[in-house]
Design an enzyme around this catalytic site. Structure first.
Site, PDB file in Angstrom:
ATOM      1  N   MET A  29       0.843  -1.195   0.000  1.00 11.35           N
ATOM      2  CA  MET A  29       0.000   0.000   0.000  1.00 11.35           C
ATOM      3  C   MET A  29       0.881   1.249   0.000  1.00 11.35           C
ATOM      4  SD  MET A  29      -3.475  -0.810   1.986  1.00 11.35           S
ATOM      5  CE  MET A  29      -2.935  -0.582   3.656  1.00 11.35           C
ATOM      6  N   GLY A  30       2.162   1.049  -0.308  1.00 15.92           N
ATOM      7  CA  GLY A  30       3.052   2.206  -0.425  1.00 15.92           C
ATOM      8  C   GLY A  30       3.639   2.669   0.883  1.00 15.92           C
ATOM      9  N   HIS A  36       9.069  -3.733   3.313  1.00 18.02           N
ATOM     10  CA  HIS A  36       8.742  -3.899   1.889  1.00 18.02           C
ATOM     11  C   HIS A  36      10.004  -4.218   1.080  1.00 18.02           C
ATOM     12  CE1 HIS A  36       5.563  -0.961   3.333  1.00 18.02           C
ATOM     13  NE2 HIS A  36       4.816  -1.942   2.859  1.00 18.02           N
ATOM     14  N   GLN A  61     -10.344  -2.192   2.677  1.00 17.16           N
ATOM     15  CA  GLN A  61      -9.834  -2.816   3.897  1.00 17.16           C
ATOM     16  C   GLN A  61      -9.707  -1.837   5.061  1.00 17.16           C
ATOM     17  OE1 GLN A  61      -6.194  -4.044   1.702  1.00 17.16           O
ATOM     18  NE2 GLN A  61      -5.137  -3.635   3.621  1.00 17.16           N
ATOM     19  N   GLY A 150       4.464 -10.490   3.966  1.00 16.59           N
ATOM     20  CA  GLY A 150       5.213 -10.368   5.218  1.00 16.59           C
ATOM     21  C   GLY A 150       4.525 -11.141   6.333  1.00 16.59           C
ATOM     22  N   GLU A 151       5.332 -11.797   7.166  1.00 15.57           N
ATOM     23  CA  GLU A 151       4.770 -12.495   8.322  1.00 15.57           C
ATOM     24  C   GLU A 151       4.309 -11.514   9.392  1.00 15.57           C
ATOM     25  OE1 GLU A 151       7.740 -15.410   9.370  1.00 15.57           O
ATOM     26  OE2 GLU A 151       7.225 -16.646   7.635  1.00 15.57           O
ATOM     27  N   ASP A 153       2.046  -9.469   9.061  1.00 19.02           N
ATOM     28  CA  ASP A 153       0.583  -9.562   9.025  1.00 19.02           C
ATOM     29  C   ASP A 153       0.207 -11.041   8.947  1.00 19.02           C
ATOM     30  OD1 ASP A 153      -0.116  -6.621   8.782  1.00 19.02           O
ATOM     31  OD2 ASP A 153       1.373  -6.884   7.205  1.00 19.02           O
ATOM     32  N   LEU A 187       8.472  -2.590  11.652  1.00 13.03           N
ATOM     33  CA  LEU A 187       8.332  -1.479  10.708  1.00 13.03           C
ATOM     34  C   LEU A 187       6.920  -1.482  10.166  1.00 13.03           C
ATOM     35  CD1 LEU A 187      11.732  -2.086   8.971  1.00 13.03           C
ATOM     36  CD2 LEU A 187      11.095   0.026  10.146  1.00 13.03           C
ATOM     37  N   SER A 189       4.065   1.219   7.846  1.00 15.13           N
ATOM     38  CA  SER A 189       3.851   2.511   7.180  1.00 15.13           C
ATOM     39  C   SER A 189       3.193   3.500   8.130  1.00 15.13           C
ATOM     40  CB  SER A 189       2.970   2.324   5.949  1.00 15.13           C
ATOM     41  OG  SER A 189       3.582   1.408   5.086  1.00 15.13           O
TER      42      SER A 189
END
Ligand code: AMP
Length: 510
Positions: A29-30, A36, A61, A150-151, A153, A187, A189
């Protein structure tokens, strides 16, 4: 390949029509950070596929309008970061492009009810439905071979795995461990929204989870109540803190070796999640199967690739058989045998090359135990109750702290019934006889005819499967792999995929 930026689904479809190579897809999602970057660079280093990064803030979401409105947007920088770290294609669609307002046929999906009725799903109503909807749209457009997630999430990862299974999509999920900042917090966003004090709170929270993990390693238990109490004392607003089974997200049971401690906290307006995996011991892979199914070769290579200990239980039975023959011991006399077992030590030592040596009472017997003489007696010896009991105990001692791959005939059923991954390797009798014949380690096998080898294998199968104690049977939860026609590397890669599917990367190198 020329780097491309695509902004419309139509253009992506046209681009895709002309692409023959496989694609690694990294949805984001930037506002890209090192989490990332790790995904993009892992994809780049894994294979020579095309790496496609998408940047799309998916409104479906978000269940909080201001969270959506304030979601950090740094497109120009994201493009630079993606390209610099291995992206070949960047897809940056608009909301109208993904969800055309006049399109009545948008396929709104529902996430697995079981998996979304826990953790974040309880408060973020519709969040995972939105994730499934957008990822399904993107997967259909991009048709990637691999999906990198990514784990961090973890719940999202489980839900997407379930979606891929349900929709029978030919996509493999590859995951990467949670990347943390210098102070231990994951980390995210959203971290840019944190004030100094809010950041301190999340740091306390994350460090508390990491501490719980260390405590669990030693004490094999944790107290949720105590952790909650400590966090509340720091005035941390906890949305949830749960100790669950890592795959079902149901309450963990005492017998579970492996669990997840996951929590969400609110820091001002920002909601942040974190988790740790708790393991009573490291993972164990059990590989069972009949003689000649390729177990030894596969297990050795697997251990090397996954950096796990290699436990060749068959070699232990063979070594013992060797000693009994050498010392002319009548193994039918149980009392005498029991006395002898007390003084037996079997040790594996790496010999610096790709092999490990087997020592029994300090004799190196690696070569001798492969003779036909031993092959013809080992099944009998391994069916003696006291021998079985003694060696099973020895094997369990070696496997006490896990981190190993063990091969044998009763690993998944008797030695390590709680192994995280159980494989039952088979092959046809014809194939197994051929393999035995060309086995360089076994001089005798080369001198015996193929027909005779087939008969010997059949006899061995019968003895192994019909003995009273720990017969060769497939564990209920074992995955059967028939190795006929597959190369060793293909079988090993298949098992590595199954292992990665069960065991988070986060726990693999602890
Ligand atoms: P997002 O941009 O937040 O939707 O995340 C895009 C992908 O990056 C997802 O697969 C996330 O799980 C992954 N990701 C985000 N933060 C981290 C992190 N700290 N470590 C590892 N992966 C992450």
């Amino acid at each position: 390949m020329k780097k491309v930026i695509i902004r419309k689904s139509e253009d992506l479809k046209n681009w895709r029509k002309n692409i023959n190579s496989d694609i690694n897809f990294i949805p984001t999602m930037g506002n890209l950070h090192n989490g990332h970057i790790k995904l993009i660079s892992t994809a780049k280093n894994d294979n020579s596929n095309i790496n496609l990064v998408s940047i799309f803030v998916n409104p479906l979401q978000f269940n909080n309008k201001s969270d959506l409105k304030n979601y950090p947007k740094t497109i120009d920088n994201d493009i630079k970061i993606s390209l610099a770290n291995g992206a070949d294609v960047i897809f940056i669609p608009s909301t109208e492009d993904i969800y055309p307002p006049d399109n009545k046929n948008i396929n709104y999906l529902k996430a697995s009810k079981k998996l979304s009725s826990a953790l974040c799903g309880l408060n973020r109503i519709g969040h995972f439905d939105g994730v499934c909807t957008v990822i399904y749209i993107l997967l259909n457009l991009i048709k990637p071979k691999n999906l990198y997630l990514g784990e961090k999430d973890w719940q999202q990862l489980l839900i997407l795995k379930n979606l891929i299974l349900k929709k029978k999509l030919n996509v493999t999920i590859k995951s990467i461990p949670t990347q943390r900042d210098f102070d231990g917090i994951p980390l995210s966003s959203r971290n840019v929204h944190l004030s100094k004090n809010e950041r301190k709170l999340i740091r306390i929270f994350s460090n508390e989870l990491l501490l719980a993990k260390r405590i669990f390693q030693k004490e094999k238990k944790i107290s949720l109540k105590e952790i909650m109490k400590k966090l509340s004392a720091e005035k941390i607003s906890i949305e949830y803190l749960e100790h669950l089974h890592p795959h079902t997200l149901q309450k963990t049971k005492v017998k579970d070796n492996f669990s997840i401690l996951a929590g969400a906290i609110k820091c001002g307006e920002t909601r942040l999640i974190d988790h740790v995996f708790l393991m009573k011991r490291k993972a164990i892979i059990a590989i069972d199967g009949p003689a000649g199914s390729g177990k030894s070769t596969v297990t050795k290579l697997l251990a090397k690739k996954l950096k796990l200990l290699y436990l060749d239980t068959g070699a232990m039975y063979r070594a013992l058989s060797w000693l009994l023959i050498k010392e002319n011991i009548d193994y039918k006399k149980e009392k005498k045998l029991q006395n002898i077992l007390k003084d037996i030590s079997i040790v594996f030592k790496s010999n610096g090359t790709s092999h490990q040596d087997v020592f029994i009472n300090n004799y190196c017997v690696t070569e001798e135990i492969r003779s036909q003489e031993i092959s013809s007696i080992v099944s009998k010896i391994s069916s003696i109750k006291v021998v079985r009991k003694f060696l099973v105990e020895e094997q369990r001692k070696i496997g006490e702290s896990g981190g190993l791959v063990a091969e044998g005939r009763d690993i998944g059923t008797t030695v390590f019934p709680s192994a995280e991954l159980k494989i039952f390797l088979t092959a046809s009798i014809d194939e197994r006889a051929k393999r035995r014949k060309s086995d360089k380690q076994s001089k005798d096998s080369r001198e015996i005819s193929l027909q005779k080898l087939k008969e010997l294998i059949k006899k061995r199968d019968f003895e192994d499967s019909n003995r009273a104690i720990s017969p060769l049977i497939k564990a209920n939860d074992a995955i059967e792999i028939n190795t006929d026609g597959y190369s060793i590397n293909e079988v090993v890669d298949k098992i590595i995929d199954l292992y990665n599917d069960k065991i988070p990367q986060e726990t693999q190198n602890q």
